[in-house]
Design a protein around this motif. Structure first.
Motif, PDB file in Angstrom:
ATOM      1  N   TRP A 135     -18.237 -47.551  21.184  1.00 55.91           N
ATOM      2  CA  TRP A 135     -16.970 -47.393  20.463  1.00 55.91           C
ATOM      3  C   TRP A 135     -17.038 -46.231  19.473  1.00 55.91           C
ATOM      4  N   ASP A 136     -18.148 -46.126  18.746  1.00 56.87           N
ATOM      5  CA  ASP A 136     -18.282 -45.063  17.742  1.00 56.87           C
ATOM      6  C   ASP A 136     -18.298 -43.688  18.401  1.00 56.87           C
ATOM      7  N   TYR A 137     -18.921 -43.586  19.577  1.00 54.75           N
ATOM      8  CA  TYR A 137     -18.924 -42.316  20.294  1.00 54.75           C
ATOM      9  C   TYR A 137     -17.519 -41.980  20.793  1.00 54.75           C
ATOM     10  N   TYR A 138     -16.815 -42.981  21.275  1.00 54.10           N
ATOM     11  CA  TYR A 138     -15.426 -42.773  21.712  1.00 54.10           C
ATOM     12  C   TYR A 138     -14.547 -42.332  20.536  1.00 54.10           C
ATOM     13  N   ASP A 139     -14.716 -42.982  19.387  1.00 58.61           N
ATOM     14  CA  ASP A 139     -13.908 -42.637  18.213  1.00 58.61           C
ATOM     15  C   ASP A 139     -14.144 -41.203  17.755  1.00 58.61           C
ATOM     16  N   PRO A 177     -29.803 -57.092  10.249  1.00 58.17           N
ATOM     17  CA  PRO A 177     -28.343 -57.019  10.305  1.00 58.17           C
ATOM     18  C   PRO A 177     -27.830 -55.940  11.263  1.00 58.17           C
ATOM     19  N   GLN A 178     -26.521 -56.001  11.512  1.00 56.62           N
ATOM     20  CA  GLN A 178     -25.867 -54.942  12.263  1.00 56.62           C
ATOM     21  C   GLN A 178     -25.654 -53.726  11.354  1.00 56.62           C
ATOM     22  N   PHE A 179     -25.876 -52.550  11.907  1.00 54.09           N
ATOM     23  CA  PHE A 179     -25.557 -51.305  11.207  1.00 54.09           C
ATOM     24  C   PHE A 179     -25.246 -50.250  12.252  1.00 54.09           C
ATOM     25  N   THR A 180     -24.538 -49.224  11.860  1.00 53.35           N
ATOM     26  CA  THR A 180     -24.098 -48.215  12.815  1.00 53.35           C
ATOM     27  C   THR A 180     -25.162 -47.139  13.006  1.00 53.35           C
ATOM     28  N   LEU A 181     -25.010 -46.378  14.074  1.00 60.79           N
ATOM     29  CA  LEU A 181     -25.927 -45.263  14.307  1.00 60.79           C
ATOM     30  C   LEU A 181     -25.783 -44.209  13.223  1.00 60.79           C
ATOM     31  N   ARG A 182     -24.569 -44.033  12.693  1.00 62.42           N
ATOM     32  CA  ARG A 182     -24.380 -43.063  11.614  1.00 62.42           C
ATOM     33  C   ARG A 182     -25.189 -43.465  10.393  1.00 62.42           C
ATOM     34  N   SER A 183     -25.249 -44.748  10.073  1.00 57.88           N
ATOM     35  CA  SER A 183     -26.067 -45.205   8.948  1.00 57.88           C
ATOM     36  C   SER A 183     -27.545 -44.933   9.222  1.00 57.88           C
ATOM     37  N   TYR A 184     -27.964 -45.178  10.450  1.00 56.44           N
ATOM     38  CA  TYR A 184     -29.354 -44.914  10.813  1.00 56.44           C
ATOM     39  C   TYR A 184     -29.658 -43.418  10.728  1.00 56.44           C
ATOM     40  N   GLN A 185     -28.731 -42.582  11.172  1.00 59.53           N
ATOM     41  CA  GLN A 185     -28.928 -41.136  11.087  1.00 59.53           C
ATOM     42  C   GLN A 185     -29.048 -40.671   9.642  1.00 59.53           C
ATOM     43  N   ARG A 186     -28.262 -41.271   8.768  1.00 56.76           N
ATOM     44  CA  ARG A 186     -28.343 -40.930   7.344  1.00 56.76           C
ATOM     45  C   ARG A 186     -29.684 -41.387   6.759  1.00 56.76           C
ATOM     46  N   LEU A 187     -30.200 -42.513   7.272  1.00 60.50           N
ATOM     47  CA  LEU A 187     -31.501 -42.986   6.795  1.00 60.50           C
ATOM     48  C   LEU A 187     -32.596 -41.990   7.146  1.00 60.50           C
TER      49      LEU A 187
END
Length: 463
Positions: A135-139, A177-187
């Motif tokens: 979904w995030d890639y589609y968005d 927990p659930q977290f987005t790939l964008r959050s992981y990339q920022r980490l």
């Protein structure tokens, strides 16, 4: 630690060996986070992806052996979908279909009549991660996104190593927990810190969550043996007085839930230690560490409302369902249908047992009736005065009792799984929870007529 030694330790603690392995694996997140902070914080993303992948795979192997291949296959298939199918709704639908079918097939082929810790447990967490990723890639290719969607939208397809690092991140692979790939990339980019360019000052916030999680784990260890699931099926339970059976259901739910609370809060502490839990600053300029919060423990313990318990429990999963199911169904133009569909999705996501469907069905009806009751209190001057009077502490205690009883009454099918088990318990308490809800549903309209001034009722109808 050798398997025989681990088994002996589990026996001495009175815990199943898989549960002990899971707890050890969650705790290992803390030394992993310390290694990251001390030695790897300034390393390039590729090194961090490799570190997260290797440690996540090690934890998967420690808990599930060669069955870790299930998660690896799903990640690889997801990567190929993104690469080959592109930024299309077909990718999203294909991702949802594949990940859910794989998960449900896992449930089907590994199903037992007991609560087991097996490879499907982290798989259900992973399924949401990968569907959300699609979904995030589609968005990332759409316009008119909401602020929430903009925050998680992806501008490009992640690399395979990045997807493995994201999926196997030791702080969230096993229980969330659930977290987005964008959050992981920022980490991995070193952005999730209160000290730009340096590791975050998150040691104390992490220790606070660890301590709270340890306390919840201790409460579960002490009290849960007195309220086992198996007692529901005994002749002794059947022979107890009606009031005893009701109180047992209440206390069973109260202490049984601590196993989830403790795992989530301890896992959150490891995420905070890495910086993944950093959530910017609030209005007062205070740094927040609740980005990975899966529990609001104080609210969970004190709220007299069913909605308050839902808002405090499994927060990230509920937020994921709201973002990727409920809000995506806006085109239906009906919130009730969206709500029912979301709860149905969450039920089958948990498993194929009938108890899950019963639990989430009860949740839907209780929440609807609770909202109607709140509206009645708000619109009735006499009930509003009563709620604000010196009698409120007594009202609170009564309300809290019914809240926790209905919570246990709804969760009991969730814990017993199969139709024959939970139906037997409902019969033993004469379906009193259902009867209570039906009586409430039938009487609320008459109470509104009696307690709400006519002009207020007319104004509500015009709205």
């Amino acid at each position: 630690m050798a398997a025989p030694s681990l088994q002996k330790l589990a026996e001495s603690l009175g815990a199943p060996e898989p549960a002990l392995r899971l707890l050890i694996s969650i705790l290992i997140g803390y030394p992993c986070a310390l290694v990251y902070r001390r030695f790897l914080f300034y390393q390039p993303p590729t090194v961090l992806h490799l570190f997260h992948t290797l440690f996540g795979l090690a934890l998967a192997a420690f808990n599930f052996g060669t069955q870790l291949s299930h998660s690896a296959v799903c990640i690889l298939v997801q990567f190929l979908m993104l690469r080959l199918m592109g930024r299309t709704i077909t990718t999203v639908i294909s991702s949802f279909t594949f990940q859910m079918i794989y998960l449900l097939a896992g449930y089907y082929y590994t199903a037992t009549e007991e609560y087991d810790i097996k490879w499907t447990m982290p798989q259900c967490v992973l399924a949401l991660k990968l569907i959300g990723l699609a979904w995030d890639y589609y968005d990332g290719g759409q316009e008119n996104l909401s602020p929430e969607q903009k925050k998680s939208a992806l501008s490009s397809v992640p690399s395979l190593l990045e997807m493995f690092g994201f999926s196997y991140f030791y702080g969230g692979f096993l229980v969330g927990p659930q977290f987005t790939l964008r959050s992981y990339q920022r980490l991995v980019a070193g952005e999730l810190t209160d000290c730009p360019g340096k590791p975050p000052n998150s040691l104390f916030p992490a220790l606070k969550r660890f301590s709270l999680g340890f306390l919840c784990c201790a409460l579960y260890t002490i009290f849960n043996p007195s309220y086992p699931d198996s007692y529901f099926s005994t002749d002794e339970f059947e022979a107890q007085p009606f009031w005893y059976r009701c109180i047992f259901i209440l206390l069973w739910a109260k202490f049984n839930l601590y196993k989830y609370v403790s795992c989530w809060v301890i896992a959150e502490g490891a995420c905070i230690l890495t910086g993944l839990g950093y959530n910017g600053v609030d209005e007062k300029g205070q740094h927040q560490w609740d980005a990975c919060a899966n529990m609001k423990v104080f609210l969970f313990e004190t709220t007299p409302l069913f909605q308050g318990t839902i808002a405090s429990f499994n927060i990230n999963t509920n937020a994921w369902a709201a973002r990727h199911v409920f809000k995506r169904l806006r085109f239906l133009g009906n919130k009730t249908i969206s709500h029912v569909t979301t709860l149905f999705f969450l039920a089958i996501w948990h498993g194929l047992h009938s108890g899950y469907l019963m639990c989430f069905s009860m949740e839907f009806f209780i929440v609807i009736l609770e909202r109607q009751a709140q509206a009645l209190v708000r619109d009735s001057p006499s009930l509003t005065r009563l709620a604000n009077s010196s009698l409120y502490p007594l009202i609170y205690l009564v309300q809290q009792f019914f809240h926790w009883f209905l919570m246990g009454y709804s969760l009991m099918p969730f814990g017993l799984f199969s139709y024959d088990k939970w139906l037997k318990v409902y019969l033993s308490v004469y379906f009193c929870g259902h009867i209570c809800l039906i009586i409430t549903f039938l009487t609320l309209p008459y109470l509104r007529k009696a307690l709400v001034p006519r002009k207020d009722r007319s104004a509500k109808k015009q709205e």
